[in-house]
Design a protein around this motif. Structure first.
Motif: not given
Length: 202
Positions: A7-23, A104-111
């Motif tokens: 595994l390559p190291r992840c260079p950053a781990n933001p504390a939050s993710l952006a949500f919204g129609p303009d993001r 730091g952020w993950f998604d599970l593909n159930m689709g």
């Protein structure tokens, strides 16, 4: 061999993710969502990018090529790693390995409705076993932390076996950070009419 040898190291781990129609987010697309493509999409406004679908077992067993799917740069943040698999132990171990490498952020593909994924009981096949789906989700969330895992869903295996809103509500109760819906059934694959109103209901 170190747990993170491939595994390559992840260079950053933001504390939050952006949500919204303009993001807008860049959805994962097998064969396309590599690092150069993600960087290009970020130049055009992608606020969050998701990796190609990564096999949890591939991570645990150090399969060749897995590291290439996870390659990143500081400019490629925030980044969500999308995993697939149907066994809670492997998903827990995969998230633990990724966390150790800085992700730091993950998604599970159930689709995913691709036959080779369905044959493993993964992707959209998970919609046919809600008990196991929730066990996998719980394992990932316990390892990653509340709000740090999202879930990609479909309407169900077919019209006779819908999973919404029940599965979505249960995932929310477990601490899901977000839900993504492909508003077709697994049987439809990528054809037929999408139920766009299902997005509004979700």
């Amino acid at each position: 061999m170190s747990k993170t040898a491939v595994l390559p190291r992840c260079p950053a781990n933001p504390a939050s993710l952006a949500f919204g129609p303009d993001r807008p987010w860049l959805a994962p697309l097998a064969g396309y969502s590599d690092l150069p493509f993600r960087l290009l999409c970020r130049e055009y406004g992608a606020a969050v990018c998701v990796t190609e679908m990564v096999s949890a077992k591939g991570l645990v067993y150090h399969s060749p090529g897995t590291g290439e799917l996870l390659a990143s740069l500081p400019e490629d943040q925030p980044l969500v790693v999308q995993l697939f698999g149907a066994e809670a132990d492997f998903l827990r171990r995969a998230v633990a390995m990724l966390r150790e490498a800085g992700y730091g952020w993950f998604d599970l593909n159930m689709g995913c409705s691709v036959p080779k994924v369905l044959r493993q009981g993964a992707g959209a096949a998970m919609l046919g076993d809600m008990k196991n789906s929730l066990a996998v989700a719980r394992a990932m969330l316990e390892e990653a932390g509340p709000g740090r895992v999202g879930f990609k869903l479909r309407l169900g295996l077919d019209d006779a076996r819908p999973v919404l809103p029940d599965l979505a509500l249960r995932l929310e109760d477990l601490g899901a950070g977000w839900l993504t819906l492909h508003p077709r059934t697994a049987r439809q694959g990528f054809g037929g009419a999408a139920d766009w109103q299902a997005l509004a209901r979700l």
